[in-house]
Design an enzyme around this catalytic site. Structure first.
Site, PDB file in Angstrom:
ATOM      1  N   TYR A 134      -0.963  -2.515   4.014  1.00  0.00           N
ATOM      2  CA  TYR A 134       0.392  -2.801   4.132  1.00  0.00           C
ATOM      3  C   TYR A 134       0.907  -3.896   4.095  1.00  0.00           C
ATOM      4  O   TYR A 134       0.755  -4.646   4.917  1.00  0.00           O
ATOM      5  CB  TYR A 134       0.463  -2.139   5.488  1.00  0.00           C
ATOM      6  CG  TYR A 134       1.897  -1.840   6.202  1.00  0.00           C
ATOM      7  CD1 TYR A 134       2.942  -2.104   5.492  1.00  0.00           C
ATOM      8  CD2 TYR A 134       1.999  -1.535   7.867  1.00  0.00           C
ATOM      9  CE1 TYR A 134       4.273  -1.789   5.703  1.00  0.00           C
ATOM     10  CE2 TYR A 134       3.366  -1.453   8.117  1.00  0.00           C
ATOM     11  CZ  TYR A 134       4.377  -1.688   7.202  1.00  0.00           C
ATOM     12  OH  TYR A 134       5.655  -1.397   7.849  1.00  0.00           O
ATOM     13  N   LYS A 162       1.117  -0.570  -0.132  1.00  0.00           N
ATOM     14  CA  LYS A 162       2.441  -0.386   0.237  1.00  0.00           C
ATOM     15  C   LYS A 162       3.207  -1.698   0.180  1.00  0.00           C
ATOM     16  O   LYS A 162       2.940  -2.502   1.092  1.00  0.00           O
ATOM     17  CB  LYS A 162       2.557   0.244   1.786  1.00  0.00           C
ATOM     18  CG  LYS A 162       3.930   0.378   2.186  1.00  0.00           C
ATOM     19  CD  LYS A 162       3.926   1.217   3.625  1.00  0.00           C
ATOM     20  CE  LYS A 162       5.181   1.337   4.303  1.00  0.00           C
ATOM     21  NZ  LYS A 162       6.050   0.274   4.600  1.00  0.00           N
TER      22      LYS A 162
END
Length: 292
Positions: A134, A162
């Site tokens: 992330y 991501k």
């Protein structure tokens, strides 16, 4: 469809003023996401205010979501300040039935690349679940370089990343740089207003804030863009155009709480010290919500 692909919809986590998860409201949102055609639920992301919840409440949120998700996988954010805490959260998520993990390098003191690598190595060892990197430099003050991502792919369970929309340069060039560094990694983007272009450029996943409340419209956009149907994708993106303007001006978190209130899905407010959206912005938001 693979776990970290398509539309991953990120709901808010309704909670009381004392930080207790309102399980029925969360389950209502998860059911809505599943019925709307999303490919996964991104639970306890930044939109899900994971850093405002205790370990016990984060575990309760996972259990509540998994209980009602019939055919859709739950990806759970397990970011924490300390490595041992993130490991415990990863174990909890796996125990409650999560399908995958999302890990941000949360910190107070900015981390080095070596510290981030060792953190991911340790958290990945806590479970067998696939893990998504992330990258959220706006909250973590850490930016993943393509070289570090390439190094992280040596950890067997790391399956995806991501990414935020690039601050400089095009999405296509940003995606190409990470593809070259990590060709086997699923690469997706957040920053809803740019994700049509990211998917058209060949990204694997849209990690969507708007999908947490408007999954049907977001799924239609995702499907069209991943088929490289630019005309249909453009029409689908236009549905969100006024909402994207608000996102870029105000950030999305307070807006999503206010939208959920306006839609009658929950009366939960953002956790303090965050304050609810001011009335003038609520009125503006009400005028631009996609048909739900």
């Amino acid at each position: 469809m693979a776990l970290f692909s398509g539309l991953s919809a990120f709901p808010i986590t309704p909670m009381t003023s004392g930080g207790e998860v309102i399980a029925p409201d969360l389950q209502r949102l998860v059911r809505r996401i599943e019925a709307g055609g999303a490919d996964s639920v991104g639970l306890l992301g930044s939109t899900g205010t994971y850093m405002f919840l205790s370990r016990d409440e984060r575990r309760r949120a996972v259990a509540a979501a998994v209980e009602v998700a019939v055919s859709i996988p739950i990806i759970v954010g397990v970011g924490a300040m300390r490595t041992d805490e993130a490991q415990a959260l990863a174990h909890d998520a796996a125990t409650e039935g999560a399908a995958g993990l999302l890990l941000a390098p949360v910190s107070y003191t900015p981390l080095t690349e070596e510290e981030v690598f060792r953190h991911f190595l340790a958290v990945a060892s806590a479970t067998d679940l696939p893990l998504c990197i992330y990258s959220n430099p706006g909250t973590t003050n850490f930016t993943f370089s393509p070289d570090l991502v390439a190094r992280l792919t040596a950890i067997p369970s790391i399956a995806a990343i991501k990414l935020p929309l690039p601050a400089n340069g095009s999405i296509a060039s940003d995606l190409a740089a990470f593809r070259a560094a990590a060709p086997d990694l699923s690469i997706g983007y957040s920053g809803d207003w740019g994700c049509k272009e990211a998917l058209l450029a060949g990204a694997d996943c849209w990690y969507s804030v708007a999908g947490g409340l408007f999954p049907e419209q977001a799924a239609a956009l995702t499907t069209a863009a991943m088929k490289n149907d630019r005309e249909t994708a453009g029409h689908c993106d236009d549905v969100f155009a006024d909402l994207w303007k608000l996102f870029r001006e105000q950030g999305s978190l307070r807006l999503m709480y206010a939208a959920a209130n306006l839609m009658g899905l929950t009366q939960a407010q953002p956790p303090k010290p965050l304050q609810p959206l001011e009335e003038t912005l609520q009125a503006r938001l009400a005028r631009v919500l996609p048909n739900s």
